[in-house]
Design a protein around this motif. Structure first.
Motif: not given
Length: 684
Positions: A526, A528-529, A564
Motif C-alpha cells: 500500500n 498511502t502516506y 495523507q
C-alpha cells in the motif's frame, strides 16, 4: 614587546580584566562547539553572525554575578559558573550526537528511567575532542595556580557590577531583536530546538525550556472539561470513514505487535556483502497475505521509543519536551489499546527483556491497562544473554514463548526487541554478515544487528507455525524510529549509493516498516502516506472494535479518504505532494526546493503547516492537561490502575490459573516451548 606583555598581564590582574578573559575564552570554545559539534544549519551572514555572538550575552550575565562578590569568593564563584556552564555544554554535545536535539528539563527529570543502560552508549558517543570544552576552565585554573595572574581582592564598586549586568541584558535584547527579525515568531511558534540555540544560544535555550516546562505544568493544573471540546470539534471535523473492505477481517484473532527497534524501511530488500540483510522480513513484506506500507514514517521526538509506544497505543503524539510516558504515564488518564482490547474480550500483555522501570513502563502500562508485563525478572539472566538495553532478541523471543502460549485467547501482545539498538554492538559468535564500509562506526555495525533481529523474527515465526498459533493470529511489524540519524549524511549517502544526502533526503529517510500479516488477509504493498499515529485506528477497524468518538489523532490507513499529511514532532511534515523541513518546502516527487510558490501552492503549504501545528498542539493539550480525565464515553470504562500488579509471583499464579487451554490441548496438554528452535550460541 615586553612592555606590551606586562600591560596585558597587568590588565588581567584586575577583577574586570580576569572577567573579560574568562568571557573571551568561554565564547571562543562555545563558538567552536557550535560549529564542530552541532548541526545548527546557519545560513547567510545574519544567522552566522548571531551564531557567533549569541554565547556572549548570557555568559556576561552569568559570569557577571561573580562581580557582586568580594575578594577571592568572586574568583571562586566565577570558576564554578564557568565549570557548570561548560559541563552543560559537554552534556548537550553528547546528547545531540545521538539524538540530534538538546537536553530539556523534562528529559532530565525522566532520566532515571533510562540512565541504568546508558553506559555503553556514552562510551560509544564520546569523542576525545569533546574534552576541549573544558580547556578554558583548565587554562584559568592554571593561570591562577601558577600565579601568572594574581587575584585582585580590592573591593569593586557595585555600580560596575550593575553596569555589566545591564550591558548583558541590552546585548541580549539586540540579539533577540535581530533573531526575531530574521525568524519571526521564534519564541511563540513551535520550532525545532536547533532554531533557539542557533539564534539565542544554548544557555538561553535552557531558560526558554524551563519557562515552557513551568507553563506545561501550569496547563495541567488549569485544564478543565471545556478544553476537551475544542479537541473533539477538531477530530469530528477531520474524521474520515473507516475502510469497509477491511473492517472486522481480523475479528476475534490474536494480535501480536512486533516492535522492531531502530529498524528503517531501507533495510527491506537491502543487500550487503552478497547477502540479503533481512531475508525473513523481506519474505513477510512481499507475502500475498501481508499488508505492507512503503510510505510509513516514524514520528518520534526526543522520547524515541517511548514516543513510538505512545502513538501506537494511544494515537497521541509524544511531547516536544521529553517522553510523555515518563512525565505523565503514572498520573494521567488514558484510553489506550490494551484497555480497549481488554474491554472487548482480549487479554493484554507486554514483553520486554529489560528492567520494568525503563521509560517508566511499569507505571505507564498500568495506566494503559496491560494485564501482564513480562520484564527482566521473568527471564533467565546470564552475563552473555544481554547486550546494551536488555536480552538479546533470540533469547528474549524464545523465552517469551513460554508465557505467550499460556495467554487466554484472544490476546493483544507486544514484543519489544532491543538488540538492533545504538551503538549496534554484537559479539562475534552472533555476527553473520560483514560490517558496511562507510567508515562511520555508528553506521557500519547497523547491518549486523539488523540481520540478527531478522533471524530472531524468523525463528519466532517458525514457532508460531509449529505451535498452531499462527492460524488465529494477526501480526503487526513496525519500526519504532530511525536507526541512523541525520548527523551521518556522508555515510548514509555511501550506504545508499547516492551522491549526496540533504535535509529533504533525511526527511524521506524517516520511513520505517509497517507490515500487517495474517493468513487469508488480502495483502499487497500500500502506497498511502501515514505514520505511527495511524496504527491504532487501523488495528481497531481490522479487529472490528468500535470506539465511536475516541480521542485519537490518527486515521485508518486503509481508508481511501484519509489525510495523507504525516506530521513530524518538530512541525515538519511529508505528504505525497509536499515536504517541509524547517522553513524550507520541497516538492516530494522531485525533491526540488519550492522557492517562489504560486498563490494556490502557497495557500496549500500554509494550510498544511497550520494543520500540522494544530494537530500537535491539540494532542499536547490532551496529555499536558490530562484531558481524558474529563471524558467518559459509553464504550470505554476508566482504567483502575490498582487492579494491575506485575510482581512475578502474583502474575505467574494468575497466568497459570488462566492458561490458554486451546494451545496446550493441541499438544496433548504439553507446552509448545519445545517446538521453539533457535541457533543462539549462548543456549547451546
Amino acid at each position: 614587546m615586553k612592555k606590551v606583555g606586562q600591560k596585558i598581564r597587568g590588565a588581567f590582574n584586575t577583577r574586570i580584566g580576569f572577567f573579560i578573559l574568562a568571557i573571551a575564552l568561554f565564547w571562543l570554545k562555545t563558538w567552536w562547539a557550535y560549529l564542530s559539534k552541532f548541526n545548527l544549519g546557519a545560513k547567510g551572514s545574519v544567522q552566522n553572525l548571531l551564531l557567533m555572538i549569541n554565547p556572549i550575552p548570557t555568559a556576561i550575565l552569568l559570569f557577571g554575578i561573580a562581580l557582586y562578590l568580594t575578594g577571592r569568593k568572586s574568583y571562586i564563584f566565577l570558576m564554578i559558573i564557568d565549570f557548570l556552564t561548560s559541563f552543560w555544554l559537554f552534556a548537550n554535545v553528547l546528547y545531540y550526537r545521538e539524538f540530534s536535539d538538546f537536553l530539556s528539563i523534562n528529559l532530565i527529570k525522566g532520566s532515571g528511567a533510562v540512565s541504568n543502560n546508558l553506559g555503553k552508549s556514552i562510551i560509544g558517543i564520546l569523542d576525545p575532542s569533546d574534552f576541549l570544552i573544558f580547556l578554558d576552565v583548565l587554562i584559568l585554573v592554571l593561570l591562577l595556580a601558577f600565579k601568572l595572574i594574581r587575584m585582585d581582592i580590592r573591593p569593586l564598586k557595585k555600580r560596575y557590577a550593575m553596569t555589566v549586568s545591564a550591558l548583558a541584558v541590552v546585548f541580549f535584547g539586540f540579539n533577540l531583536s535581530f533573531a526575531q527579525h530574521d525568524r519571526s515568531g521564534l519564541l511563540t511558534r513551535t520550532f525545532d530546538n536547533n532554531y533557539i540555540v542557533k539564534y539565542l544560544g544554548l544557555n538561553a535555550y535552557t531558560v526558554y525550556d524551563g519557562v515552557k516546562t513551568a507553563n506545561a505544568n501550569a496547563a495541567k493544573n488549569n485544564a478543565n472539561a471545556s478544553d476537551l471540546k475544542s479537541v473533539q470539534a477538531y477530530l469530528k471535523q477531520n474524521q474520515v470513514p473507516l475502510s469497509a473492505e477491511y473492517g472486522g477481517v481480523a475479528k476475534g484473532k490474536n494480535v501480536i505487535i512486533f516492535h522492531l527497534e531502530s529498524f528503517q524501511q531501507f533495510l527491506i530488500d537491502f543487500k550487503w556483502d552478497g547477502q540479503e540483510v533481512t531475508p525473513n522480513l523481506n519474505k513477510i513484506y512481499h507475502a500475498s497475505d501481508t499488508l505492507s506500507f512503503d510510505n510509513f514514517f516514524n514520528q518520534v521526538g526526543t522520547g524515541k521509543t517511548a514516543d513510538a509506544e505512545m502513538m501506537l497505543e494511544n494515537s497521541l503524539f509524544g511531547l516536544a519536551e521529553g517522553p510523555a510516558m515518563v512525565q505523565y504515564g503514572t498520573t494521567n488518564t488514558f484510553q489506550a489499546a490494551p484497555a480497549i482490547f481488554n474491554q472487548n474480550g482480549y487479554t493484554s500483555a507486554a514483553f520486554h527483556g529489560d528492567v520494568p522501570s525503563f521509560w517508566n513502563r511499569d507505571n505507564a502500562y498500568k495506566s494503559w491497562g496491560y494485564n501482564y508485563f513480562f520484564s527482566s525478572s521473568y527471564y533467565q539472566q546470564k552475563s552473555d544473554y544481554s547486550i546494551g538495553y536488555g536480552l538479546k532478541d533470540k533469547i528474549f523471543l524464545k523465552d517469551s514463548a513460554q508465557y505467550l502460549q499460556q495467554l487466554p485467547q484472544p490476546f493483544y501482545a507486544k514484543l519489544i526487541t532491543v538488540t538492533n539498538h545504538y551503538p549496534y554492538l554484537l559479539d562475534k559468535e552472533n555476527q553473520s554478515i560483514a560490517k558496511t564500509d562507510t567508515g562511520d562506526s555508528t553506521v557500519d555495525g547497523y547491518v549486523q544487528t539488523a540481520k540478527y533481529l531478522d533471524q530472531s523474527v524468523g525463528e519466532f515465526m517458525d514457532w508460531l507455525d509449529a505451535s498452531g498459533l499462527a492460524k488465529n493470529t494477526m501480526i503487526v511489524f513496525y519500526g519504532d524510529h530511525y536507526g541512523i540519524s541525520g548527523n551521518h549524511k556522508k555515510a548514509v549517502a555511501k550506504l545508499l549509493g547516492k551522491d549526496s544526502f540533504n535535509n529533504f533526503d533525511n526527511a524521506q529517510f524517516q520511513r520505517v516498516p509497517l507490515m500487517i500479516h495474517m493468513p487469508g488477509l488480502k495483502g499487497g504493498i500500500n502506497h498511502t502516506y501515514g505514520g505511527e499515529i495511524d496504527v491504532l485506528p487501523t488495528l481497531l477497524n481490522l479487529t472490528g472494535i468500535k470506539d465511536t468518538d475516541s480521542i485519537q489523532f490518527g486515521q485508518d490507513l486503509l481508508s481511501p479518504q484519509r489525510n495523507q499529511t504525516v506530521a513530524f514532532r518538530n512541525g515538519d511534515f511529508v505528504s505525497p505532494d509536499y515536504t517541509k523541513v524547517g522553513s524550507t518546502y520541497y516538492n516530494t516527487k522531485s525533491g526540488e526546493i519550492i522557492k517562489d510558490p504560486a498563490a494556490p501552492v502557497k495557500t496549500t503549504l500554509d494550510e498544511l503547516t497550520n494543520h500540522v501545528a494544530t494537530e500537535l498542539s491539540l494532542s499536547d493539550s490532551v496529555i499536558t492537561g490530562d484531558l481524558l480525565r474529563f471524558y467518559e464515553p459509553a464504550w470505554f470504562k476508566k482504567v483502575d490502575k490498582t487492579k494491575y500488579s506485575y510482581k512475578k509471583s502474583k502474575a505467574l499464579k494468575t497466568l497459570k490459573a488462566d492458561a490458554n487451554k486451546d494451545t496446550l490441548e493441541k499438544q496433548d496438554g504439553k507446552s509448545t516451548e519445545d517446538l521453539y528452535k533457535t541457533d543462539a550460541p549462548e543456549l547451546k
